[in-house]
Design a protein around this motif. Structure first.
Motif, PDB file in Angstrom:
ATOM      1  N   PHE A 124      -3.283 -16.481 -19.090  1.00  0.00           N
ATOM      2  CA  PHE A 124      -2.104 -15.813 -18.718  1.00  0.00           C
ATOM      3  C   PHE A 124      -2.162 -15.137 -17.397  1.00  0.00           C
ATOM      4  O   PHE A 124      -3.266 -14.735 -16.932  1.00  0.00           O
ATOM      5  N   ALA A 125      -1.055 -15.012 -16.764  1.00  0.00           N
ATOM      6  CA  ALA A 125      -0.793 -14.229 -15.408  1.00  0.00           C
ATOM      7  C   ALA A 125       0.277 -13.307 -15.550  1.00  0.00           C
ATOM      8  O   ALA A 125       1.595 -13.795 -16.052  1.00  0.00           O
ATOM      9  N   ASN A 126       0.117 -12.185 -14.973  1.00  0.00           N
ATOM     10  CA  ASN A 126       1.248 -11.072 -15.263  1.00  0.00           C
ATOM     11  C   ASN A 126       1.541 -10.549 -13.678  1.00  0.00           C
ATOM     12  O   ASN A 126       0.302 -10.050 -13.186  1.00  0.00           O
ATOM     13  N   VAL A 127       2.767 -10.309 -13.403  1.00  0.00           N
ATOM     14  CA  VAL A 127       3.042  -9.318 -12.259  1.00  0.00           C
ATOM     15  C   VAL A 127       4.122  -8.546 -12.738  1.00  0.00           C
ATOM     16  O   VAL A 127       5.064  -8.821 -13.298  1.00  0.00           O
ATOM     17  N   GLN A 128       3.961  -6.894 -12.442  1.00  0.00           N
ATOM     18  CA  GLN A 128       4.985  -6.051 -12.745  1.00  0.00           C
ATOM     19  C   GLN A 128       4.817  -5.238 -11.556  1.00  0.00           C
ATOM     20  O   GLN A 128       3.874  -4.985 -10.836  1.00  0.00           O
ATOM     21  N   LEU A 129       6.074  -4.591 -11.332  1.00  0.00           N
ATOM     22  CA  LEU A 129       6.314  -3.395 -10.342  1.00  0.00           C
ATOM     23  C   LEU A 129       6.983  -2.273 -11.066  1.00  0.00           C
ATOM     24  O   LEU A 129       7.713  -2.560 -11.675  1.00  0.00           O
ATOM     25  N   GLN A 130       6.113  -1.355 -11.326  1.00  0.00           N
ATOM     26  CA  GLN A 130       6.383   0.019 -11.567  1.00  0.00           C
ATOM     27  C   GLN A 130       6.918   1.040 -10.570  1.00  0.00           C
ATOM     28  O   GLN A 130       6.330   1.310  -9.559  1.00  0.00           O
ATOM     29  N   MET A 131       8.388   1.458 -10.878  1.00  0.00           N
ATOM     30  CA  MET A 131       9.093   1.933  -9.652  1.00  0.00           C
ATOM     31  C   MET A 131       9.299   3.554 -10.449  1.00  0.00           C
ATOM     32  O   MET A 131       9.986   3.385 -11.397  1.00  0.00           O
ATOM     33  N   ARG A 132       8.672   4.397 -10.025  1.00  0.00           N
ATOM     34  CA  ARG A 132       8.464   5.725 -10.650  1.00  0.00           C
ATOM     35  C   ARG A 132       9.367   6.838  -9.839  1.00  0.00           C
ATOM     36  O   ARG A 132       9.494   6.789  -8.717  1.00  0.00           O
ATOM     37  N   SER A 133      10.134   7.480 -10.664  1.00  0.00           N
ATOM     38  CA  SER A 133      11.021   8.613 -10.450  1.00  0.00           C
ATOM     39  C   SER A 133      10.897   9.839 -11.280  1.00  0.00           C
ATOM     40  O   SER A 133      10.095   9.775 -12.356  1.00  0.00           O
ATOM     41  N   ARG A 142       9.182   8.507  -6.466  1.00  0.00           N
ATOM     42  CA  ARG A 142       7.949   9.061  -6.207  1.00  0.00           C
ATOM     43  C   ARG A 142       6.903   8.063  -5.876  1.00  0.00           C
ATOM     44  O   ARG A 142       5.916   8.315  -5.277  1.00  0.00           O
ATOM     45  N   GLU A 143       6.977   6.696  -6.430  1.00  0.00           N
ATOM     46  CA  GLU A 143       5.784   5.762  -6.148  1.00  0.00           C
ATOM     47  C   GLU A 143       6.158   4.430  -6.508  1.00  0.00           C
ATOM     48  O   GLU A 143       7.282   4.300  -7.304  1.00  0.00           O
ATOM     49  N   ILE A 144       5.672   3.496  -5.907  1.00  0.00           N
ATOM     50  CA  ILE A 144       5.810   2.094  -6.125  1.00  0.00           C
ATOM     51  C   ILE A 144       4.586   1.403  -6.689  1.00  0.00           C
ATOM     52  O   ILE A 144       3.691   1.677  -5.746  1.00  0.00           O
ATOM     53  N   ASP A 145       4.367   0.925  -7.676  1.00  0.00           N
ATOM     54  CA  ASP A 145       2.922   0.362  -8.221  1.00  0.00           C
ATOM     55  C   ASP A 145       3.029  -0.953  -8.646  1.00  0.00           C
ATOM     56  O   ASP A 145       3.533  -1.343  -9.854  1.00  0.00           O
ATOM     57  N   PRO A 146       2.722  -2.009  -7.845  1.00  0.00           N
ATOM     58  CA  PRO A 146       2.643  -3.412  -8.243  1.00  0.00           C
ATOM     59  C   PRO A 146       1.193  -3.655  -9.049  1.00  0.00           C
ATOM     60  O   PRO A 146       0.248  -3.141  -8.586  1.00  0.00           O
ATOM     61  N   PHE A 147       1.550  -4.397  -9.984  1.00  0.00           N
ATOM     62  CA  PHE A 147       0.258  -4.582 -10.956  1.00  0.00           C
ATOM     63  C   PHE A 147       0.287  -6.318 -11.008  1.00  0.00           C
ATOM     64  O   PHE A 147       1.103  -7.081 -11.067  1.00  0.00           O
ATOM     65  N   TYR A 148      -1.209  -6.667 -10.922  1.00  0.00           N
ATOM     66  CA  TYR A 148      -1.183  -8.106 -10.988  1.00  0.00           C
ATOM     67  C   TYR A 148      -2.386  -8.357 -12.114  1.00  0.00           C
ATOM     68  O   TYR A 148      -3.605  -7.822 -11.968  1.00  0.00           O
ATOM     69  N   THR A 166      -7.000  -6.409 -13.978  1.00  0.00           N
ATOM     70  CA  THR A 166      -5.729  -5.891 -13.419  1.00  0.00           C
ATOM     71  C   THR A 166      -6.089  -5.468 -11.987  1.00  0.00           C
ATOM     72  O   THR A 166      -7.060  -4.671 -11.868  1.00  0.00           O
ATOM     73  N   PHE A 167      -5.337  -5.814 -11.046  1.00  0.00           N
ATOM     74  CA  PHE A 167      -5.159  -5.074  -9.754  1.00  0.00           C
ATOM     75  C   PHE A 167      -4.292  -4.189  -9.507  1.00  0.00           C
ATOM     76  O   PHE A 167      -3.083  -4.710  -9.763  1.00  0.00           O
ATOM     77  N   VAL A 168      -4.241  -3.138  -9.122  1.00  0.00           N
ATOM     78  CA  VAL A 168      -2.947  -2.028  -8.934  1.00  0.00           C
ATOM     79  C   VAL A 168      -3.212  -1.632  -7.482  1.00  0.00           C
ATOM     80  O   VAL A 168      -4.093  -1.199  -6.943  1.00  0.00           O
ATOM     81  N   SER A 169      -1.978  -1.737  -6.965  1.00  0.00           N
ATOM     82  CA  SER A 169      -1.907  -0.859  -5.733  1.00  0.00           C
ATOM     83  C   SER A 169      -0.881   0.149  -5.700  1.00  0.00           C
ATOM     84  O   SER A 169       0.004   0.061  -6.296  1.00  0.00           O
ATOM     85  N   ASN A 170      -0.926   1.357  -5.289  1.00  0.00           N
ATOM     86  CA  ASN A 170      -0.358   2.494  -5.278  1.00  0.00           C
ATOM     87  C   ASN A 170       0.349   2.864  -4.214  1.00  0.00           C
ATOM     88  O   ASN A 170      -0.595   2.881  -2.962  1.00  0.00           O
ATOM     89  N   PHE A 171       1.640   3.011  -3.859  1.00  0.00           N
ATOM     90  CA  PHE A 171       2.322   3.431  -2.760  1.00  0.00           C
ATOM     91  C   PHE A 171       3.053   4.740  -3.108  1.00  0.00           C
ATOM     92  O   PHE A 171       4.020   4.675  -3.928  1.00  0.00           O
ATOM     93  N   ARG A 172       2.799   5.752  -2.684  1.00  0.00           N
ATOM     94  CA  ARG A 172       3.542   7.197  -2.733  1.00  0.00           C
ATOM     95  C   ARG A 172       4.420   7.514  -1.487  1.00  0.00           C
ATOM     96  O   ARG A 172       4.167   7.145  -0.429  1.00  0.00           O
TER      97      ARG A 172
END
Length: 172
Positions: A124-133, A142-148, A166-172
């Motif tokens: 399996f492969a998953n891509v998610q975009l967590q958009m926080r407020s 508050r931040e945008i965090d893509p998960f791969y 899982t690789f996570v990038s954090n953008f605040r």
């Protein structure tokens, strides 16, 4: 309806997320998780979810303080690809509580591709975009965090072996 409780023990190699002088620690986690869903169309479901995460750190006790809780709802749509593969599209909104007085909300669109190599091996492969407020539907204030994520599941007798990363990038 699904209810599970995960208990894990692990070594985390950089609990303070520092770029230099990483500090490892032994962590015990308990995570109950309850999901209730209903199929509203032949390949589309609506669901609600609650979970709690409690981590206990052996050496960095101050990191053991917060207990995370989440209540969410979402829509999920399956797109079969031939007989052995599936693409699942998901959109979730959730309210997250970490400490008294700290509210956070997430909008999380995602996609998961699953392929059955044989009855015992699934990839399996998953891509998610967590958009926080602060509030739901406020946007990513508050931040945008893509998960791969990439993973494999192998079944042998009554055992399931899972390898995932899982690789996570954090953008605040």
């Amino acid at each position: 309806f699904n209810a599970t409780t995960e208990m894990s023990q692990r070594l985390e190699t950089n609990v303070l997320f520092t770029s230099s002088n990483p500090q490892p620690d032994y962590v015990f986690r308990i995570q109950p998780n309850i999901t209730l869903g209903y199929k509203i169309l032949p390949r589309t479901s609506a669901y609600a979810n609650w979970f709690l995460i409690k981590d206990v750190f052996a050496d960095h006790g101050f990191l053991s303080y917060p207990t995370f809780q989440s209540v969410s709802g979402g829509l999920q749509h399956d797109i079969p690809i031939k007989s052995r593969s599936n693409l699942q599209l998901n959109y979730q909104v959730r309210e997250l509580w970490q400490n008294a007085g700290l509210r956070q909300a997430d909008m999380i669109p995602g996609a998961t591709f699953t392929h059955i190599f044989n009855p015992k091996l699934i990839g399996f492969a998953n891509v998610q975009l967590q958009m926080r407020s602060r509030n739901i539907f406020q946007g990513a204030t508050r931040e945008i965090d893509p998960f791969y994520t990439l993973g494999l599941l192998y079944r042998w007798r009554r055992w399931n072996f899972v390898a995932t990363n899982t690789f996570v990038s954090n953008f605040r």
